[in-house]
Scaffold this motif. Structure first.
Motif, PDB file in Angstrom:
ATOM      1  N   THR A   6      11.744   7.343 -22.325  1.00 50.96           N
ATOM      2  CA  THR A   6      11.365   8.724 -22.641  1.00 50.96           C
ATOM      3  C   THR A   6      10.629   9.392 -21.486  1.00 50.96           C
ATOM      4  O   THR A   6      10.481  10.603 -21.478  1.00 50.96           O
ATOM      5  CB  THR A   6      10.479   8.778 -23.896  1.00 50.96           C
ATOM      6  OG1 THR A   6       9.283   8.036 -23.639  1.00 50.96           O
ATOM      7  CG2 THR A   6      11.212   8.228 -25.103  1.00 50.96           C
ATOM      8  N   LEU A   7      10.144   8.597 -20.522  1.00 52.64           N
ATOM      9  CA  LEU A   7       9.398   9.141 -19.383  1.00 52.64           C
ATOM     10  C   LEU A   7      10.344   9.538 -18.267  1.00 52.64           C
ATOM     11  O   LEU A   7      11.424   8.967 -18.107  1.00 52.64           O
ATOM     12  CB  LEU A   7       8.410   8.092 -18.867  1.00 52.64           C
ATOM     13  CG  LEU A   7       7.373   7.596 -19.868  1.00 52.64           C
ATOM     14  CD1 LEU A   7       6.548   6.488 -19.245  1.00 52.64           C
ATOM     15  CD2 LEU A   7       6.486   8.724 -20.327  1.00 52.64           C
ATOM     16  N   LYS A   8       9.922  10.501 -17.478  1.00 52.17           N
ATOM     17  CA  LYS A   8      10.719  10.941 -16.330  1.00 52.17           C
ATOM     18  C   LYS A   8      10.359  10.041 -15.152  1.00 52.17           C
ATOM     19  O   LYS A   8       9.245  10.073 -14.633  1.00 52.17           O
ATOM     20  CB  LYS A   8      10.418  12.399 -15.996  1.00 52.17           C
ATOM     21  CG  LYS A   8      11.218  12.911 -14.823  1.00 52.17           C
ATOM     22  CD  LYS A   8      10.900  14.356 -14.524  1.00 52.17           C
ATOM     23  CE  LYS A   8      11.690  14.819 -13.325  1.00 52.17           C
ATOM     24  NZ  LYS A   8      11.375  16.195 -12.978  1.00 52.17           N
ATOM     25  N   LEU A   9      11.279   9.243 -14.698  1.00 49.86           N
ATOM     26  CA  LEU A   9      11.068   8.303 -13.609  1.00 49.86           C
ATOM     27  C   LEU A   9      11.662   8.867 -12.329  1.00 49.86           C
ATOM     28  O   LEU A   9      12.763   9.414 -12.327  1.00 49.86           O
ATOM     29  CB  LEU A   9      11.716   6.952 -13.942  1.00 49.86           C
ATOM     30  CG  LEU A   9      11.225   6.289 -15.235  1.00 49.86           C
ATOM     31  CD1 LEU A   9      12.009   5.031 -15.506  1.00 49.86           C
ATOM     32  CD2 LEU A   9       9.751   6.007 -15.166  1.00 49.86           C
ATOM     33  N   VAL A  10      10.912   8.753 -11.222  1.00 51.49           N
ATOM     34  CA  VAL A  10      11.359   9.258  -9.923  1.00 51.49           C
ATOM     35  C   VAL A  10      11.066   8.224  -8.850  1.00 51.49           C
ATOM     36  O   VAL A  10      10.235   7.326  -9.038  1.00 51.49           O
ATOM     37  CB  VAL A  10      10.662  10.592  -9.555  1.00 51.49           C
ATOM     38  CG1 VAL A  10      11.040  11.688 -10.513  1.00 51.49           C
ATOM     39  CG2 VAL A  10       9.170  10.430  -9.477  1.00 51.49           C
ATOM     40  N   ILE A  11      11.705   8.372  -7.711  1.00 54.49           N
ATOM     41  CA  ILE A  11      11.405   7.545  -6.543  1.00 54.49           C
ATOM     42  C   ILE A  11      10.478   8.370  -5.666  1.00 54.49           C
ATOM     43  O   ILE A  11      10.814   9.488  -5.256  1.00 54.49           O
ATOM     44  CB  ILE A  11      12.688   7.173  -5.782  1.00 54.49           C
ATOM     45  CG1 ILE A  11      13.596   6.333  -6.675  1.00 54.49           C
ATOM     46  CG2 ILE A  11      12.346   6.429  -4.500  1.00 54.49           C
ATOM     47  CD1 ILE A  11      14.949   6.074  -6.074  1.00 54.49           C
ATOM     48  N   SER A  12       9.292   7.835  -5.392  1.00 59.19           N
ATOM     49  CA  SER A  12       8.298   8.593  -4.642  1.00 59.19           C
ATOM     50  C   SER A  12       7.570   7.669  -3.685  1.00 59.19           C
ATOM     51  O   SER A  12       7.504   6.457  -3.892  1.00 59.19           O
ATOM     52  CB  SER A  12       7.307   9.236  -5.607  1.00 59.19           C
ATOM     53  OG  SER A  12       6.337   9.955  -4.898  1.00 59.19           O
ATOM     54  N   LYS A  13       7.017   8.259  -2.642  1.00 62.57           N
ATOM     55  CA  LYS A  13       6.237   7.515  -1.671  1.00 62.57           C
ATOM     56  C   LYS A  13       4.912   8.238  -1.459  1.00 62.57           C
ATOM     57  O   LYS A  13       4.903   9.455  -1.242  1.00 62.57           O
ATOM     58  CB  LYS A  13       6.995   7.413  -0.351  1.00 62.57           C
ATOM     59  CG  LYS A  13       6.301   6.579   0.686  1.00 62.57           C
ATOM     60  CD  LYS A  13       7.134   6.468   1.953  1.00 62.57           C
ATOM     61  CE  LYS A  13       6.378   5.667   2.993  1.00 62.57           C
ATOM     62  NZ  LYS A  13       7.101   5.612   4.261  1.00 62.57           N
ATOM     63  N   LYS A  14       3.818   7.509  -1.528  1.00 66.89           N
ATOM     64  CA  LYS A  14       2.493   8.094  -1.339  1.00 66.89           C
ATOM     65  C   LYS A  14       2.228   8.261   0.161  1.00 66.89           C
ATOM     66  O   LYS A  14       2.479   7.355   0.951  1.00 66.89           O
ATOM     67  CB  LYS A  14       1.432   7.197  -1.957  1.00 66.89           C
ATOM     68  CG  LYS A  14       0.043   7.758  -1.874  1.00 66.89           C
ATOM     69  CD  LYS A  14      -0.962   6.852  -2.556  1.00 66.89           C
ATOM     70  CE  LYS A  14      -2.345   7.420  -2.433  1.00 66.89           C
ATOM     71  NZ  LYS A  14      -3.348   6.558  -3.028  1.00 66.89           N
ATOM     72  N   HIS A  15       1.736   9.425   0.541  1.00 65.26           N
ATOM     73  CA  HIS A  15       1.400   9.669   1.934  1.00 65.26           C
ATOM     74  C   HIS A  15       0.160   8.870   2.296  1.00 65.26           C
ATOM     75  O   HIS A  15      -0.834   8.867   1.566  1.00 65.26           O
ATOM     76  CB  HIS A  15       1.141  11.156   2.183  1.00 65.26           C
ATOM     77  CG  HIS A  15       2.359  12.008   2.001  1.00 65.26           C
ATOM     78  ND1 HIS A  15       3.391  12.005   2.895  1.00 65.26           N
ATOM     79  CD2 HIS A  15       2.718  12.872   1.022  1.00 65.26           C
ATOM     80  CE1 HIS A  15       4.325  12.831   2.493  1.00 65.26           C
ATOM     81  NE2 HIS A  15       3.950  13.378   1.345  1.00 65.26           N
ATOM     82  N   GLN A  16       0.214   8.211   3.430  1.00 64.46           N
ATOM     83  CA  GLN A  16      -0.899   7.380   3.868  1.00 64.46           C
ATOM     84  C   GLN A  16      -1.968   8.187   4.605  1.00 64.46           C
ATOM     85  O   GLN A  16      -3.124   7.804   4.639  1.00 64.46           O
ATOM     86  CB  GLN A  16      -0.395   6.254   4.773  1.00 64.46           C
ATOM     87  CG  GLN A  16       0.519   5.284   4.064  1.00 64.46           C
ATOM     88  CD  GLN A  16      -0.165   4.555   2.918  1.00 64.46           C
ATOM     89  OE1 GLN A  16      -1.343   4.227   2.990  1.00 64.46           O
ATOM     90  NE2 GLN A  16       0.560   4.331   1.843  1.00 64.46           N
TER      91      GLN A  16
END
Length: 147
Positions: A6-16
Motif C-alpha cells: 500500500t506504500l509508495k516505494l521509490v529508488i532514492s539516494k541520500k545526498h552526502q
C-alpha cells in the motif's frame, strides 16, 4: 506484506554533502536564535546561560574528561547615544553589511521591536535574503587566511 504494497516505494539516494550556503544559513539561524533567547530572558529578568560540552585532559590521571560548561553569548545589540537600540547582525566575528550604502546596524525603539526584528531576520536568513552578505563576509575571511 499487504501493508508494504500500500506504500509508495521509490529508488532514492541520500545526498552526502550539503551546499555551503545551507550550512551558512543554519549557522546564522542558530546564532539569531541564541540572540532571541537572550533578549527574551532579559525581558523576563532572567539570565540566559546555554551550556556546551567541553573535553579536556585531567592532568593528574591523564584521562580525557567531558564537562558541561556555560557558553558565553555576546549581545549583538546596544543602546546608542540617542537612546535607541542598535542591532548588528554578526556572522562569526564579522558584522554583516545590511545594504550597499554601508549600513551595518538596525535602529530600533524598544525591546519588543528588537524581539520581532530578530524573528523576522531569522525568517529572512532561512529564505536566503542575506546570502550575498554572508558570502561577502565569508570570502573576505577566507582571503585573509591566504595572505
Amino acid at each position: 506484506m499487504s501493508t508494504l504494497s500500500t506504500l509508495k516505494l521509490v529508488i532514492s539516494k541520500k545526498h552526502q554533502t550539503v551546499a555551503p550556503i545551507v550550512i551558512r544559513r543554519n549557522k546564522l539561524c542558530s546564532k539569531l536564535d541564541e540572540q532571541l533567547n537572550l533578549c527574551l530572558a532579559q525581558k523576563e529578568g532572567k539570565t540566559y546561560a546555554p551550556t556546551r560540552l567541553k573535553t579536556y585532559v585531567n592532568k593528574q590521571t591523564g584521562e580525557r574528561m567531558t564537562a558541561e560548561v556555560v557558553k558565553r553569548v555576546k549581545e549583538w545589540f546596544w543602546v546608542s547615544d540617542s537612546g535607541k537600540i542598535n542591532l548588528a547582525v554578526k556572522y562569526g566575528a564579522k558584522t554583516l553589511p545590511l545594504n550597499r550604502k554601508g549600513a551595518n546596524a538596525i535602529e530600533l525603539s524598544n525591546g519588543d521591536e528588537l524581539i520581532s526584528t530578530l524573528k523576522s531576520l531569522k525568517v529572512m536568513v532561512a529564505n536566503g535574503e542575506l546570502d550575498d552578505a554572508m558570502n561577502e563576509v565569508s570570502t573576505a575571511t577566507r582571503e585573509a587566511f591566504n595572505k
